[in-house]
Design a protein around this motif. Structure first.
Motif: not given
Ligand SMILES: *[C@@H]1O[C@H](CO)[C@@H](O)[C@H](O)[C@H]1NC(C)=O
Ligand SMILES: *[C@@H]1O[C@H](CO)[C@@H](O)[C@H](O)[C@H]1NC(C)=O
Ligand SMILES: *[C@@H]1O[C@H](CO)[C@@H](O)[C@H](O)[C@H]1NC(C)=O
Ligand SMILES: *[C@@H]1O[C@H](CO)[C@@H](O)[C@H](O)[C@H]1NC(C)=O
Ligand SMILES: *[C@@H]1O[C@H](CO)[C@@H](O)[C@H](O)[C@H]1NC(C)=O
Length: 477
Positions: A338, A369-370, A372, A374-375
């Motif tokens: 993202s 975007a976030q 975390n 997972s990026e």
């Molecule tokens: C991490 O961020 C993504 C969006 O960029 C989101 O889809 C995902 O659920 C988030 N994962 C966690 C563990 O918060």
């Protein structure tokens, strides 16, 4: 009734106050208080609004003119400006000098030096000019930075350096009432005798023969030959080639810029040899010949042509920048989970294409975007390369220092199944130590190096926001 009325009045009052604050906040940017073409954005925290100044202006509302010959920076292409005379004087022609990044020259670093001008590529290689570097595309069997090396050793099917246990096949044909075994270990170029080649079983719909070279090698060609059985010629007229680094996931050879599997033209009789070049060369440990069209039966004698990877096989010899900074890695080879936009503004999008080491500008790195685990950011190197290290760097988002302080690295040969770089002794995912500020280059070495086409960086711990500029280190071979 009176009490209720009081409450109503009080509620209404605070409601109006709230409304007032809201509209006031909105007004901060509606009436643009930012000067000189600056962009106004709604504030975060205590600041009601923030002005993003155009070049040459400064101050909270961009009403101050930046002064001095280096403000705004007159040097192009990330060149740095140095003041040599602090004040304007009639007798001084230049008040500043530009120190250019490698690959650029001119008073304002405006000229991208053509690194191909000296024709560095030999043996018919084609040169591509990069920022401060060049890349040669070598025709097989030439390899090396300047196509100076010929990779044409016979790897040992005929000579015997490849032993029986390294050769396997999908099936074996047994002839003469099951007494003659046309096994894969016989598939050696110019093998003599009555039973002198590999033949797949007649019922085998998907035949293949595989050679495990026991270590990663570079292959530039394949020599094939048929055989005769009971006085009749048998041979493979057309075949495909697949290869693997681990013996689990295989890639079918496609050739440069072609989407379809390459079909090689094979033999036409029982005895003559046919040489096919692999262009570009394959780096692999396992190589498979997959017959597509066979005459009478799929019968084969063969040899592999290539060379060791040892030209660059140690980490000191294989640590060239792979092209994030020089742009050998093009924008479409970079992707990410993202992207972040500062204050939601498109102009301030932190694209994965910005994650190039030393990139300058207001938005000059990748940010997701976030924040975390997972990026990720991904580099598709276009073909399998040896990777020996990574250099990472943070950045500033409108003055805020941001960086990735710990990260993991994953890699893949097909972009689908991924391996994470592990600790050598424990087998746990390796956590690399990243940056501690907005600008310093932090280098990490991959020990041992690995081979991959796709590389992902997975941020694990960060400061403020995940923000990354980087370079991959390694070599082609
Ligand atoms: C991490 O961020 C993504 C969006 O960029 C989101 O889809 C995902 O659920 C988030 N994962 C966690 C563990 O918060
Ligand atoms: C710039 O604006 C600030 C208030 O935002 C004001 O205090 C200052 O005097 C202004 N400076 C100039 C040079 O106009
Ligand atoms: C096989 O090849 C040899 C040499 O080219 C030739 O003399 C012979 O006739 C061939 N045999 C068959 C069965 O085609
Ligand atoms: C690694 O390779 C380089 C270049 O071929 C060579 O100069 C160097 O001695 C090698 N280092 C080791 C540790 O083998
Ligand atoms: C950010 O990097 C620049 C360039 O190296 C340096 O001058 C500056 O001090 C750094 N800022 C912070 C807050 O570390």
């Amino acid at each position: 009734m009176k009490a209720t009325g009081d409450i109503t009045t009080a509620t209404l009052g605070s409601f109006l106050l709230l409304l007032c604050v809201c509209s006031l906040r909105a007004d901060y940017c509606e009436v643009n208080s930012c000067h000189n073409g600056a962009t106004c954005v709604m504030g975060v925290g205590e600041d009601p609004f923030i002005c993003i100044c155009t070049d040459g202006f400064a101050g909270d509302t961009c009403n101050l003119t930046e002064t001095g010959p280096c403000s705004p920076n007159p040097c192009k292409n990330d060149g740095s400006c140095e003041v040599i005379a602090p004040t304007r004087r009639g007798d001084v022609f230049n008040e500043y000098v530009c120190r250019c990044q490698p690959g650029f020259e001119g008073v304002h670093c405006q000229i991208n030096v053509n690194d191909c001008a000296k024709e560095p590529c030999r043996n018919g290689g084609t040169c591509r000019d990069l920022d401060g570097d060049y890349a040669c595309q070598c025709p097989s069997p030439y390899v090396g930075k300047q196509c100076q090396l010929r990779c044409i050793a016979l790897l040992g099917m005929e000579g015997g350096a490849i032993v029986e246990s390294q050769i396997s096949a999908s099936s074996v044909h047994y002839g003469v009432l099951g007494l003659q075994r046309w096994g894969p270990e016989l598939a050696r170029l110019n093998n003599q005798g009555i039973v002198n080649a590999w033949t797949s079983a007649g019922h085998d719909r998907n035949p293949w023969i595989e050679i495990n070279m026991q270590k990663k090698m570079r292959l530039t060609g394949i020599i094939t030959q048929g055989a005769s059985r009971m006085g009749a010629a048998e041979y493979i007229k057309a075949f495909k080639v697949a290869s693997s680094l681990d013996g689990i996931s295989y890639v079918t050879f496609k050739g440069d810029g072609i989407r379809r599997d390459k079909v090689f033209v094979g033999n036409t009789d029982n005895d003559s040899t046919k040489t096919n070049l692999l262009d570009p060369p394959i780096v692999a440990q396992y190589i498979r010949i997959i017959p597509v069209v066979c005459r009478r039966a799929c019968t084969l004698r063969m040899e592999l042509v290539g060379c060791e990877l040892n030209v660059y096989s140690n980490t000191t010899g294989c640590s060239e920048p792979l092209g994030m900074k020089s742009r050998l890695i093009s924008d479409d080879q970079l992707s990410a989970s993202s992207t972040f936009r500062t204050w939601g503004i498109d102009t301030f999008t932190w694209h994965p294409q910005f994650a190039r080491l030393d990139k300058a500008g207001k938005t000059n790195a990748w940010s997701p975007a976030q924040n975390n685990r997972s990026e990720w950011i991904q580099v598709d190197l276009g073909k399998t390369k040896q990777l020996s290290g990574i250099v990472t760097q943070g950045a500033k988002d409108f003055g805020v220092v941001q960086f990735v302080s710990e990260f993991k690295v994953a890699y893949s040969n097909d972009g689908e199944s991924w391996s994470i770089v592990k600790e050598e002794n424990t087998g746990d995912d390796k956590i690399f130590q990243g940056n501690t500020d907005n600008n310093t280059h932090k280098k990490n070495v991959f020990e041992p190096p690995f081979y991959a086409r796709y590389v992902r960086v997975v941020p694990w711990v960060w400061h403020e926001r995940i923000t990354l500029r980087m370079e991959l280190l390694g070599c082609d071979d």
